[in-house]
Write a protein that holds these residues in place. Structure first.
Motif, PDB file in Angstrom:
ATOM      1  N   ARG A 110       0.818  -1.197   0.000  1.00  0.00           N
ATOM      2  CA  ARG A 110       0.000   0.000   0.000  1.00  0.00           C
ATOM      3  C   ARG A 110       0.869   1.271   0.000  1.00  0.00           C
ATOM      4  NH1 ARG A 110      -3.670   0.976   5.439  1.00  0.00           N
ATOM      5  NH2 ARG A 110      -5.084   2.528   4.550  1.00  0.00           N
ATOM      6  N   LEU A 111       1.856   1.296   0.870  1.00  0.00           N
ATOM      7  CA  LEU A 111       2.720   2.473   0.963  1.00  0.00           C
ATOM      8  C   LEU A 111       3.597   2.624  -0.273  1.00  0.00           C
ATOM      9  CD1 LEU A 111       3.697   2.312   4.746  1.00  0.00           C
ATOM     10  CD2 LEU A 111       2.531   4.214   3.605  1.00  0.00           C
ATOM     11  N   ILE A 112       4.091   1.503  -0.766  1.00  0.00           N
ATOM     12  CA  ILE A 112       4.960   1.570  -1.950  1.00  0.00           C
ATOM     13  C   ILE A 112       4.156   2.060  -3.159  1.00  0.00           C
ATOM     14  CG2 ILE A 112       6.288   0.168  -3.598  1.00  0.00           C
ATOM     15  CD1 ILE A 112       7.272  -1.470  -1.196  1.00  0.00           C
ATOM     16  N   ARG A 113       2.934   1.567  -3.250  1.00  0.00           N
ATOM     17  CA  ARG A 113       2.088   2.007  -4.364  1.00  0.00           C
ATOM     18  C   ARG A 113       1.835   3.519  -4.296  1.00  0.00           C
ATOM     19  NH1 ARG A 113      -1.148   0.614  -8.503  1.00  0.00           N
ATOM     20  NH2 ARG A 113      -3.238   1.543  -8.544  1.00  0.00           N
ATOM     21  N   ALA A 114       1.637   4.013  -3.099  1.00  0.00           N
ATOM     22  CA  ALA A 114       1.441   5.461  -2.934  1.00  0.00           C
ATOM     23  C   ALA A 114       2.698   6.219  -3.373  1.00  0.00           C
ATOM     24  CB  ALA A 114       1.089   5.792  -1.492  1.00  0.00           C
ATOM     25  N   CYS A 115       3.860   5.700  -3.015  1.00  0.00           N
ATOM     26  CA  CYS A 115       5.131   6.340  -3.434  1.00  0.00           C
ATOM     27  C   CYS A 115       5.254   6.364  -4.947  1.00  0.00           C
ATOM     28  CB  CYS A 115       6.337   5.577  -2.894  1.00  0.00           C
ATOM     29  SG  CYS A 115       6.525   5.669  -1.130  1.00  0.00           S
ATOM     30  N   GLU A 116       4.760   5.312  -5.565  1.00  0.00           N
ATOM     31  CA  GLU A 116       4.922   5.194  -7.018  1.00  0.00           C
ATOM     32  C   GLU A 116       3.968   6.097  -7.781  1.00  0.00           C
ATOM     33  OE1 GLU A 116       4.603   0.969  -7.372  1.00  0.00           O
ATOM     34  OE2 GLU A 116       6.793   0.674  -7.177  1.00  0.00           O
ATOM     35  N   ASN A 117       3.006   6.647  -7.096  1.00  0.00           N
ATOM     36  CA  ASN A 117       2.112   7.603  -7.748  1.00  0.00           C
ATOM     37  C   ASN A 117       2.919   8.859  -8.093  1.00  0.00           C
ATOM     38  OD1 ASN A 117       0.253   9.799  -8.123  1.00  0.00           O
ATOM     39  ND2 ASN A 117      -1.332   8.514  -7.214  1.00  0.00           N
ATOM     40  N   PRO A 118       2.962   9.233  -9.373  1.00  0.00           N
ATOM     41  CA  PRO A 118       3.829  10.365  -9.771  1.00  0.00           C
ATOM     42  C   PRO A 118       3.404  11.703  -9.161  1.00  0.00           C
ATOM     43  CG  PRO A 118       2.481   9.606 -11.611  1.00  0.00           C
ATOM     44  CD  PRO A 118       2.304   8.609 -10.518  1.00  0.00           C
ATOM     45  N   HIS A 119       2.220  11.758  -8.561  1.00  0.00           N
ATOM     46  CA  HIS A 119       1.768  13.028  -7.979  1.00  0.00           C
ATOM     47  C   HIS A 119       1.935  13.085  -6.474  1.00  0.00           C
ATOM     48  CE1 HIS A 119       0.215  14.411 -11.789  1.00  0.00           C
ATOM     49  NE2 HIS A 119      -0.289  13.206 -11.970  1.00  0.00           N
ATOM     50  N   VAL A 120       2.289  11.969  -5.870  1.00  0.00           N
ATOM     51  CA  VAL A 120       2.453  11.959  -4.416  1.00  0.00           C
ATOM     52  C   VAL A 120       3.884  12.382  -4.064  1.00  0.00           C
ATOM     53  CG1 VAL A 120       2.568  10.483  -2.370  1.00  0.00           C
ATOM     54  CG2 VAL A 120       0.644  10.273  -3.953  1.00  0.00           C
ATOM     55  N   ASN A 121       4.019  13.469  -3.332  1.00  0.00           N
ATOM     56  CA  ASN A 121       5.337  14.015  -3.017  1.00  0.00           C
ATOM     57  C   ASN A 121       5.835  13.649  -1.628  1.00  0.00           C
ATOM     58  OD1 ASN A 121       3.786  16.648  -4.597  1.00  0.00           O
ATOM     59  ND2 ASN A 121       5.582  15.689  -5.507  1.00  0.00           N
ATOM     60  N   ILE A 122       4.905  13.521  -0.698  1.00  0.00           N
ATOM     61  CA  ILE A 122       5.290  13.310   0.695  1.00  0.00           C
ATOM     62  C   ILE A 122       4.348  12.260   1.288  1.00  0.00           C
ATOM     63  CG2 ILE A 122       5.431  14.362   3.006  1.00  0.00           C
ATOM     64  CD1 ILE A 122       5.793  17.100   1.557  1.00  0.00           C
ATOM     65  N   ILE A 123       4.918  11.292   1.988  1.00  0.00           N
ATOM     66  CA  ILE A 123       4.073  10.364   2.751  1.00  0.00           C
ATOM     67  C   ILE A 123       3.917  10.955   4.155  1.00  0.00           C
ATOM     68  CG2 ILE A 123       3.812   8.017   3.657  1.00  0.00           C
ATOM     69  CD1 ILE A 123       3.722   8.082   0.624  1.00  0.00           C
ATOM     70  N   GLY A 124       2.694  11.319   4.498  1.00  0.00           N
ATOM     71  CA  GLY A 124       2.441  11.956   5.792  1.00  0.00           C
ATOM     72  C   GLY A 124       2.401  10.936   6.919  1.00  0.00           C
ATOM     73  N   HIS A 125       2.792  11.359   8.120  1.00  0.00           N
ATOM     74  CA  HIS A 125       2.862  10.481   9.307  1.00  0.00           C
ATOM     75  C   HIS A 125       2.908   9.004   8.904  1.00  0.00           C
ATOM     76  CE1 HIS A 125      -1.552  10.356   8.834  1.00  0.00           C
ATOM     77  NE2 HIS A 125      -1.587  11.654   9.012  1.00  0.00           N
ATOM     78  N   PRO A 126       4.083   8.562   8.412  1.00  0.00           N
ATOM     79  CA  PRO A 126       4.164   7.276   7.715  1.00  0.00           C
ATOM     80  C   PRO A 126       3.716   6.037   8.495  1.00  0.00           C
ATOM     81  CG  PRO A 126       6.147   8.569   7.308  1.00  0.00           C
ATOM     82  CD  PRO A 126       5.362   9.310   8.340  1.00  0.00           C
ATOM     83  N   THR A 127       3.941   5.982   9.795  1.00  0.00           N
ATOM     84  CA  THR A 127       3.542   4.753  10.503  1.00  0.00           C
ATOM     85  C   THR A 127       2.192   4.920  11.205  1.00  0.00           C
ATOM     86  OG1 THR A 127       4.444   5.154  12.722  1.00  0.00           O
ATOM     87  CG2 THR A 127       5.995   4.411  11.024  1.00  0.00           C
ATOM     88  N   THR A 128       1.698   6.141  11.316  1.00  0.00           N
ATOM     89  CA  THR A 128       0.399   6.479  11.929  1.00  0.00           C
ATOM     90  C   THR A 128       0.326   6.207  13.429  1.00  0.00           C
ATOM     91  OG1 THR A 128      -0.826   4.391  11.690  1.00  0.00           O
ATOM     92  CG2 THR A 128      -0.717   5.809   9.765  1.00  0.00           C
TER      93      THR A 128
END
Length: 575
Positions: free
Chosen positions: A453-471
């Motif tokens: 899930r997180l890797i897929r979000a990173c691979e989105n070309p429009h996602v720049n920052i993963i917020g509070h990564p572990t929640t």
DNA sequence: GCCGTTTTCGGCCCGACTGTTTTCAGTCG
């Protein structure tokens, strides 16, 4: 102690909880919660506001304003006192147990007489919950797990609270008769994410007046032990605080000793031994003759050991001593290095202040750029729509240039769904200057699913920052289970930054994750995630965690000039 | 209890998840 706004916020929150527990109306409860948040985040000191200005705070009407005024005048509120009398404080503490809300807390109290977390644990052990309606085996298991999570953070308090107490104490003791110097040391000075107890140091020829002033502090609930050199108290928050008084000429050695960490001290004492020296809280001495070699300042003691001064945030025995010996200590990122904040909210979603106020607060901090990143539609309770987002963008455009050099960026905080997809199609995402993407639900997915899930979000070309990564949230939940090294590698590969969320209840990523992510070549964004103007200052906590993770300014994208940041946000030049 | 281009009453942030009460209450974000 705390700022009046914080005291009022705490009081109104308590009242809201009590209303919920006694079942006196969900809307009334929400009204108090809303007012509590609004006052806590209000930029002006409520104690200085007149009656009219108080009522102008959104969510504060005449009933709540009256109570606030009563509190500021008398230190108490009759209505709150009355409700307190019918519900023991321990019942409210049950709400801190994840999966326990007001209804279940009241049932436990009414049916079993449970009125504290300890009594709940006992009732659970004795299997007395089984007889209650609504407490099936799974619910009991959840409570048990909730208690375990609570216990993990047990006894430790947030860095923000501890710093507040430490700073207040230092300010007061500094005024005591004969006090030459005063400072806090220990884990607060090292800015650890949570604090077990507070260490304060004072220099004085005669310790007595300082000790007396310490015991007389308003926040002291109980004096645990009192001696000539050391006094221990317990504060009203149940926190232990030690004061040690020493002579001014051993100040530096004392600060090193009481700042720790223990492991760091052991490391430098080994160096002392090899140099035929002996290091204690009183100074650095010649092992043979006992002659004092250094003690007055930290710099002097470190220098005599052949080391440069080591910043407290690094003193964890994570290689800082060896780095110091090679003269290879990192130049750490500081609050002053930050040129902007890339994650913040307004009252368009769940912030409490309008856009103009948030922007003005950012301008007051002297930022070069500031991103507004309200929630996207998938977080349904925030009722965001594309129209609202576009209207906000227009409003932001109109504010451009009103605050000197401050450049305003329109962003959004997207929601990462269980598959790693985010709100809105690519063409809509392209309209935003930056996208933060965060997890807000489905915390229980297994490791593989979370990692994907997180890797897929990173691979989105429009996602720049993963917020509070572990929640993770202190006392509420541990972080999600994910293969973080795989995520870090994906971030580095795709040019996605990881957030260091500065909210004192989150501090996510934590210092150890930062250290690991840095090894992968990840870039970071130190953000406030502000929901009120006053929250912008939380970045000091995030910066401290970044320092503990050995980050320099170059590792942190919001220290960069805007042109370089914009290049990064295009996500084309992943390194 | 608050609030008002639905304006002094009647709404109020909405939906998902979970466990268990087999039709929904409680909790969470």
């Amino acid at each position: 102690m705390a700022r009046p706004n914080d005291e009022v916020e705490a009081l109104l929150r308590e009242y809201a909880d009590l209303i919920a527990i006694t079942g006196k109306g969900a809307f009334k409860q929400r009204a108090y919660e809303r007012a509590a948040r609004a006052i806590g985040g209000h930029p002006a000191d409520v104690a200085t506001l007149d009656s009219k200005s108080l009522r102008e705070i959104p969510g504060v009407g005449s009933s709540i304003a009256d109570k606030v005024e009563e509190y500021l005048r008398t230190g108490r509120v009759a209505a709150v006192e009355e409700t307190r009398a019918s519900i023991p404080p321990g019942v409210r503490a049950l709400l801190d147990v994840p999966t326990l809300g007001p209804k279940k807390a009241m049932t436990l109290y009414r049916e079993l007489g449970v009125s504290s977390v300890d009594e709940l644990a006992a009732a659970l052990r004795e299997d007395r919950l089984a007889e209650l309606k609504g407490f099936g085996p799974k619910a009991r298991e959840n409570i048990e797990h909730g208690l375990a999570v609570l216990r993990q953070s047990g006894g430790r308090i947030g860095l923000d609270t501890a710093l507040g107490v430490a700073e207040e104490t230092v300010a007061r003791l500094g005024e005591a008769a004969g006090c030459v110097r005063c400072a806090y040391a220990g884990s607060v000075r090292r800015m650890k994410e949570t604090i077990g107890d507070i260490d304060v140091l004072a220099a004085a020829d005669d310790p007595e007046p300082v000790m007396a002033a310490f015991c007389a502090l308003p926040l002291v609930a109980e004096v645990v032990l009192r001696g000539r050199k050391k006094t221990t108290v317990r504060t009203v928050d149940g926190l232990q605080m030690d004061l040690r008084v020493l002579a001014e000429d051993s100040w530096g050695a004392g600060m090193i000793y009481f700042t720790g960490s223990k492991a760091h001290n052991i490391r430098i004492r080994e160096i002392a031994v090899r140099k035929k020296l002996k290091l204690s809280e009183y100074g650095l001495f010649d092992a043979k003759t006992g002659r004092k070699r250094a003690a007055r300042t930290e710099e002097e003691v470190y220098r005599r050991l052949g080391l440069p001064w080591i910043p407290p945030t690094l003193r964890e025995d994570r290689g800082e001593v060896a780095a110091a010996q090679r003269d290879a200590l990192p130049r750490l990122v500081t609050v002053d290095d930050l040129r902007g904040d890339l994650h913040s909210h307004t009252d368009l979603t769940d912030g409490i202040a309008p856009l103009t106020e948030m922007v003005a607060a950012a301008a007051r901090r002297g930022y070069h750029y500031y991103a507004v990143t309200d929630h996207a539609p998938e977080l349904r309770m925030q009722r965001m729509t594309l129209d609202k987002a576009r209207a906000q963008r227009e409003q932001l455009r109109q504010l451009a240039g009103e605050h000197g050099r401050l450049k305003l960026l329109h962003g959004t905080e997207l929601n990462i769904d269980p598959e790693g997809n985010v709100d809105w199609p690519a063409e809509v995402l392209a309209e935003f200057e930056l996208c933060v993407a965060s997890i807000h639900s489905h915390f229980e997915l297994d490791r593989d699913a979370q990692t994907r899930r997180l890797i897929r979000a990173c691979e989105n070309p429009h996602v720049n920052i993963i917020g509070h990564p572990t929640t993770r949230k202190f006392g509420r939940r541990n972080g999600i289970d994910a293969d973080l090294d795989a995520v870090f590698a994906a971030c580095a590969r795709t040019g996605t930054a990881l957030e260091i969320n500065s909210h004192p209840n989150r501090l996510d990523l934590n210092d150890e994750h930062i250290l690991r992510a840095r090894e992968h070549g990840v870039r970071f964004s130190i953000d406030s995630d502000a929901h009120a103007p006053t929250h912008l200052g939380h970045v000091r906590f995030g910066v401290a965690q970044a320092q503990r993770g050995w980050l320099g300014p170059d590792d942190v994208i919001n220290t960069w000039p805007l042109t370089r940041l914009r290049r990064f946000l295009r996500k084309t030049g992943a390194r």
